[in-house]
Design a protein around this motif. Structure first.
Motif, PDB file in Angstrom:
ATOM      1  N   ALA A  66      -7.202   4.181  -2.592  1.00 14.89           N
ATOM      2  CA  ALA A  66      -7.120   2.842  -2.006  1.00 14.89           C
ATOM      3  C   ALA A  66      -8.431   2.528  -1.295  1.00 14.89           C
ATOM      4  CB  ALA A  66      -5.958   2.784  -1.011  1.00 14.89           C
ATOM      5  N   THR A  67      -8.678   1.239  -1.078  1.00 18.32           N
ATOM      6  CA  THR A  67      -9.799   0.854  -0.226  1.00 18.32           C
ATOM      7  C   THR A  67      -9.451   1.259   1.202  1.00 18.32           C
ATOM      8  OG1 THR A  67      -8.922  -1.337   0.317  1.00 18.32           O
ATOM      9  CG2 THR A  67     -10.265  -1.158  -1.712  1.00 18.32           C
ATOM     10  N   TRP A  68     -10.429   1.180   2.110  1.00 16.57           N
ATOM     11  CA  TRP A  68     -10.164   1.577   3.491  1.00 16.57           C
ATOM     12  C   TRP A  68      -9.050   0.727   4.099  1.00 16.57           C
ATOM     13  CZ3 TRP A  68     -10.264  -0.251   8.497  1.00 16.57           C
ATOM     14  CH2 TRP A  68     -10.302   0.708   9.517  1.00 16.57           C
ATOM     15  N   SER A  69      -9.099  -0.592   3.909  1.00 18.09           N
ATOM     16  CA  SER A  69      -8.068  -1.486   4.466  1.00 18.09           C
ATOM     17  C   SER A  69      -6.701  -1.221   3.838  1.00 18.09           C
ATOM     18  CB  SER A  69      -8.448  -2.950   4.270  1.00 18.09           C
ATOM     19  OG  SER A  69      -9.586  -3.261   5.021  1.00 18.09           O
ATOM     20  N   GLN A  70      -6.668  -1.021   2.537  1.00 21.72           N
ATOM     21  CA  GLN A  70      -5.402  -0.708   1.873  1.00 21.72           C
ATOM     22  C   GLN A  70      -4.834   0.602   2.391  1.00 21.72           C
ATOM     23  OE1 GLN A  70      -6.838  -0.666  -2.159  1.00 21.72           O
ATOM     24  NE2 GLN A  70      -6.179  -2.782  -2.568  1.00 21.72           N
ATOM     25  N   ALA A  71      -5.702   1.611   2.558  1.00 16.91           N
ATOM     26  CA  ALA A  71      -5.265   2.908   3.059  1.00 16.91           C
ATOM     27  C   ALA A  71      -4.686   2.765   4.470  1.00 16.91           C
ATOM     28  CB  ALA A  71      -6.423   3.908   3.049  1.00 16.91           C
ATOM     29  N   GLN A  72      -5.341   1.970   5.313  1.00 16.01           N
ATOM     30  CA  GLN A  72      -4.828   1.746   6.669  1.00 16.01           C
ATOM     31  C   GLN A  72      -3.433   1.116   6.599  1.00 16.01           C
ATOM     32  OE1 GLN A  72      -4.612   2.597   9.984  1.00 16.01           O
ATOM     33  NE2 GLN A  72      -6.797   2.224  10.181  1.00 16.01           N
ATOM     34  N   PRO A 106      -9.864  16.556  -1.640  1.00 17.58           N
ATOM     35  CA  PRO A 106     -10.596  15.863  -2.689  1.00 17.58           C
ATOM     36  C   PRO A 106     -12.028  15.657  -2.205  1.00 17.58           C
ATOM     37  CG  PRO A 106      -9.249  14.318  -1.473  1.00 17.58           C
ATOM     38  CD  PRO A 106      -8.901  15.694  -0.966  1.00 17.58           C
ATOM     39  N   ASP A 107     -12.904  15.251  -3.096  1.00 15.91           N
ATOM     40  CA  ASP A 107     -14.305  15.078  -2.711  1.00 15.91           C
ATOM     41  C   ASP A 107     -14.467  14.162  -1.507  1.00 15.91           C
ATOM     42  OD1 ASP A 107     -15.281  16.814  -4.591  1.00 15.91           O
ATOM     43  OD2 ASP A 107     -15.607  15.268  -6.086  1.00 15.91           O
ATOM     44  N   PHE A 108     -13.730  13.065  -1.476  1.00 16.24           N
ATOM     45  CA  PHE A 108     -13.839  12.106  -0.374  1.00 16.24           C
ATOM     46  C   PHE A 108     -12.444  11.648   0.035  1.00 16.24           C
ATOM     47  CE2 PHE A 108     -17.774  11.733  -2.734  1.00 16.24           C
ATOM     48  CZ  PHE A 108     -18.733  11.752  -1.731  1.00 16.24           C
ATOM     49  N   ALA A 109     -12.251  11.419   1.331  1.00 12.56           N
ATOM     50  CA  ALA A 109     -10.966  10.903   1.826  1.00 12.56           C
ATOM     51  C   ALA A 109     -11.234  10.008   3.038  1.00 12.56           C
ATOM     52  CB  ALA A 109     -10.040  12.051   2.210  1.00 12.56           C
ATOM     53  N   TRP A 110     -10.631   8.844   3.040  1.00  7.56           N
ATOM     54  CA  TRP A 110     -10.778   7.928   4.173  1.00  7.56           C
ATOM     55  C   TRP A 110     -10.144   8.509   5.430  1.00  7.56           C
ATOM     56  CZ3 TRP A 110     -14.371   4.723   3.469  1.00  7.56           C
ATOM     57  CH2 TRP A 110     -14.487   3.909   2.339  1.00  7.56           C
ATOM     58  N   PHE A 177      -6.855   9.373   1.033  1.00  8.79           N
ATOM     59  CA  PHE A 177      -6.905   9.114   2.470  1.00  8.79           C
ATOM     60  C   PHE A 177      -5.997  10.057   3.250  1.00  8.79           C
ATOM     61  CE2 PHE A 177      -4.156   6.169   0.257  1.00  8.79           C
ATOM     62  CZ  PHE A 177      -2.976   6.121   0.992  1.00  8.79           C
ATOM     63  N   ILE A 178      -6.251  10.131   4.551  1.00  6.89           N
ATOM     64  CA  ILE A 178      -5.490  11.020   5.432  1.00  6.89           C
ATOM     65  C   ILE A 178      -4.884  10.166   6.550  1.00  6.89           C
ATOM     66  CG2 ILE A 178      -5.577  13.033   6.954  1.00  6.89           C
ATOM     67  CD1 ILE A 178      -8.172  13.844   5.403  1.00  6.89           C
ATOM     68  N   CYS A 179      -3.573  10.199   6.651  1.00  8.10           N
ATOM     69  CA  CYS A 179      -2.863   9.457   7.689  1.00  8.10           C
ATOM     70  C   CYS A 179      -2.520  10.388   8.850  1.00  8.10           C
ATOM     71  CB  CYS A 179      -1.566   8.863   7.137  1.00  8.10           C
ATOM     72  SG  CYS A 179      -1.776   7.748   5.734  1.00  8.10           S
ATOM     73  N   GLU A 180      -2.288   9.799  10.001  1.00  7.34           N
ATOM     74  CA  GLU A 180      -1.917  10.542  11.197  1.00  7.34           C
ATOM     75  C   GLU A 180      -0.851   9.761  11.940  1.00  7.34           C
ATOM     76  OE1 GLU A 180      -4.070  12.228  15.299  1.00  7.34           O
ATOM     77  OE2 GLU A 180      -5.243  11.092  13.848  1.00  7.34           O
ATOM     78  N   LYS A 181       0.042  10.486  12.608  1.00  6.85           N
ATOM     79  CA  LYS A 181       0.973   9.851  13.545  1.00  6.85           C
ATOM     80  C   LYS A 181       1.353  10.871  14.604  1.00  6.85           C
ATOM     81  CE  LYS A 181       5.264  10.388  10.878  1.00  6.85           C
ATOM     82  NZ  LYS A 181       6.379   9.628  10.323  1.00  6.85           N
TER      83      LYS A 181
END
Length: 183
Positions: A66-72, A106-110, A177-181
């Motif tokens: 996803a794009t950064w905004s989509q991932a958020q 993965p190589d890159f993650a938001w 991407f990596i989420c946190e809570k």
């Protein structure tokens, strides 16, 4: 009329009954503990989220880009936000965890950093805060093409010290991407 039914029990029936119940209770307890470990309930995280020692739960989304905004937005849909690595402890844990679990690097993650009015900022759950601790890769941030305003981790496929270095990137690029809570 039918003859009455009599139950013939062995003389040690109380011990056998107690032993049987005890074994079943222990078995049930073991199943509950194992189930909670898999689901994360012992550590305070929902199923699919990974507990960290810093009172946060993380979800590594490596099945969807996803794009950064989509991932958020996707992180918010799951009750969290893009990960904010606000201390050396969080960064060290993230490096170690990603380094140990190849499928999660993965190589890159938001993650949740972005450029706001020229200042690198964490997009938090409730409010934004300036990034005080940084771990930029070599020659980063470089704002390549003048259009790199979002933060990702790079260095996948390695288990050395660069597993989680930071990189500025165009917010429109698609990344895992990596989420946190909070727990």
């Amino acid at each position: 009329m039918a003859a009455p039914y009599f139950c013939i029990l062995p003389s040690d029936w109380p011990e056998r009954l107690y032993s049987s119940i005890q074994v079943k209770l222990y078995g049930l307890l073991i199943l509950l503990i194992c189930g909670c470990l898999v689901a994360g309930c012992v550590y305070g995280c929902d199923k699919g989220w990974i507990a960290s020692p810093m009172d946060s739960c993380f979800k590594f989304v490596v099945s969807k880009m996803a794009t950064w905004s989509q991932a958020q937005g996707l992180c918010r849909d799951m009750g969290g936000y893009l990960a904010t690595l606000e201390s050396i402890d969080e960064l060290t844990w993230m490096r170690g965890f990603r380094g140990y679990h190849a499928q999660l690097r993965p190589d890159f993650a938001w993650i949740g950093g972005y450029l706001k009015n020229g200042v690198w900022t964490w997009k938090g759950e409730i409010s934004d805060s300036p990034i005080l601790y940084t771990d930029w890769g070599e020659k980063e941030p470089n704002n390549d093409d003048g259009n790199e305003g979002c933060l990702d981790l790079y260095g996948g496929n390695s288990i050395d010290g660069v597993t989680s270095k930071w990189n500025d990137e165009s917010c429109k690029r698609k990344r895992f991407f990596i989420c946190e809570k909070d727990k």
